[in-house]
Design a protein around this motif. Structure first.
Motif, PDB file in Angstrom:
ATOM      1  N   ARG A  77      39.722 -44.180 -11.157  1.00 24.38           N
ATOM      2  CA  ARG A  77      41.055 -44.569 -10.697  1.00 24.38           C
ATOM      3  C   ARG A  77      41.007 -45.204  -9.309  1.00 24.38           C
ATOM      4  N   ILE A  78      40.131 -44.709  -8.451  1.00 22.27           N
ATOM      5  CA  ILE A  78      39.998 -45.323  -7.124  1.00 22.27           C
ATOM      6  C   ILE A  78      39.412 -46.722  -7.254  1.00 22.27           C
ATOM      7  N   ASN A  79      38.333 -46.850  -8.013  1.00 24.50           N
ATOM      8  CA  ASN A  79      37.612 -48.114  -8.092  1.00 24.50           C
ATOM      9  C   ASN A  79      38.265 -49.165  -8.979  1.00 24.50           C
ATOM     10  N   GLN A  80      39.149 -48.759  -9.868  1.00 25.50           N
ATOM     11  CA  GLN A  80      39.826 -49.743 -10.704  1.00 25.50           C
ATOM     12  C   GLN A  80      41.286 -49.870 -10.298  1.00 25.50           C
ATOM     13  N   THR A  81      42.038 -48.844 -10.503  1.00 21.32           N
ATOM     14  CA  THR A  81      43.485 -48.900 -10.297  1.00 21.32           C
ATOM     15  C   THR A  81      43.867 -49.079  -8.840  1.00 21.32           C
ATOM     16  N   LEU A  82      43.391 -48.187  -7.980  1.00 21.75           N
ATOM     17  CA  LEU A  82      43.822 -48.195  -6.587  1.00 21.75           C
ATOM     18  C   LEU A  82      43.359 -49.449  -5.857  1.00 21.75           C
TER      19      LEU A  82
ATOM     20  N   SER B 274      35.108 -31.807 -19.649  1.00 20.10           N
ATOM     21  CA  SER B 274      33.735 -31.907 -19.161  1.00 20.10           C
ATOM     22  C   SER B 274      33.625 -31.371 -17.736  1.00 20.10           C
ATOM     23  N   GLN B 275      32.414 -30.976 -17.380  1.00 21.45           N
ATOM     24  CA  GLN B 275      32.155 -30.430 -16.045  1.00 21.45           C
ATOM     25  C   GLN B 275      32.556 -31.401 -14.929  1.00 21.45           C
ATOM     26  N   ASP B 276      32.237 -32.673 -15.091  1.00 22.50           N
ATOM     27  CA  ASP B 276      32.504 -33.670 -14.043  1.00 22.50           C
ATOM     28  C   ASP B 276      33.757 -34.503 -14.313  1.00 22.50           C
ATOM     29  N   ALA B 277      34.632 -34.013 -15.166  1.00 21.72           N
ATOM     30  CA  ALA B 277      35.813 -34.788 -15.562  1.00 21.72           C
ATOM     31  C   ALA B 277      36.646 -35.222 -14.361  1.00 21.72           C
ATOM     32  N   LYS B 278      36.961 -34.305 -13.494  1.00 22.69           N
ATOM     33  CA  LYS B 278      37.816 -34.603 -12.347  1.00 22.69           C
ATOM     34  C   LYS B 278      37.183 -35.686 -11.473  1.00 22.69           C
ATOM     35  N   LYS B 279      35.903 -35.541 -11.216  1.00 20.07           N
ATOM     36  CA  LYS B 279      35.184 -36.513 -10.391  1.00 20.07           C
ATOM     37  C   LYS B 279      35.159 -37.895 -11.053  1.00 20.07           C
ATOM     38  N   MET B 280      34.917 -37.917 -12.369  1.00 22.89           N
ATOM     39  CA  MET B 280      34.865 -39.194 -13.093  1.00 22.89           C
ATOM     40  C   MET B 280      36.229 -39.890 -13.097  1.00 22.89           C
ATOM     41  N   ILE B 281      37.291 -39.124 -13.329  1.00 24.47           N
ATOM     42  CA  ILE B 281      38.639 -39.689 -13.357  1.00 24.47           C
ATOM     43  C   ILE B 281      38.983 -40.263 -11.979  1.00 24.47           C
ATOM     44  N   ARG B 282      38.747 -39.460 -10.951  1.00 22.88           N
ATOM     45  CA  ARG B 282      39.054 -39.873  -9.583  1.00 22.88           C
ATOM     46  C   ARG B 282      38.282 -41.149  -9.222  1.00 22.88           C
ATOM     47  N   HIS B 283      36.990 -41.175  -9.534  1.00 23.57           N
ATOM     48  CA  HIS B 283      36.150 -42.330  -9.223  1.00 23.57           C
ATOM     49  C   HIS B 283      36.669 -43.593  -9.909  1.00 23.57           C
TER      50      HIS B 283
END
Length: 128
Positions: free
Chosen positions: A86-91, A75-84
């Motif tokens: 992972r930061i807000n849940q995992t990190l 998807s177009q926003d895949a990278k942004k969605m994954i990063r968001h």
């Protein structure tokens, strides 16, 4: 990547996370076709249904989209969605756990920050 078949995390989730990391690292770009379930099955020596479940998970999260008869695409926003996510849940969860443990051990904030900075420098040194 080596799958952890003895762990508690299901293999399909490990596949999904690996694909996310590949996207984050730029190995797949927006609108690029990603591995098929059969390619993933061959790559990791797993059942194609397990690989399909990992792809479906990413499609449900809108990280991948399906083109009928052609496969799955990034998807177009895949990278942004994954990063968001992972930061807000995992990190954030990891940071909370580190801060909690530091409090139990009476580690001062400055010491903790110094430890993080040292770990970052060591990783940067390993990358060279």
């Amino acid at each position: 990547m080596i799958l952890n078949t003895d762990g508690t995390k299901p293999i399909y989730m490990q596949i999904a996370e690996w694909l996310e990391t590949e996207i984050l690292q730029g190995k797949f770009t927006p609108d690029e076709k990603i591995y098929s379930q059969y390619q993933l099955a061959d790559l990791f020596t797993i059942n194609p249904a397990t690989a399909a479940k990992g792809l479906t998970l990413l499609a449900e999260e809108k990280i991948l989209y399906k083109k009928r008869g052609l496969g799955m695409f990034v998807s177009q926003d895949a990278k942004k969605m994954i990063r968001h996510r992972r930061i807000n849940q995992t990190l954030k969860k990891l940071v909370d756990e580190i801060v909690e443990e530091a409090e139990h051990l009476h580690v001062k904030e400055e010491e903790l920050i110094a430890m993080i900075q040292k770990a970052k420098r060591n990783r940067e040194g390993d990358a060279e």
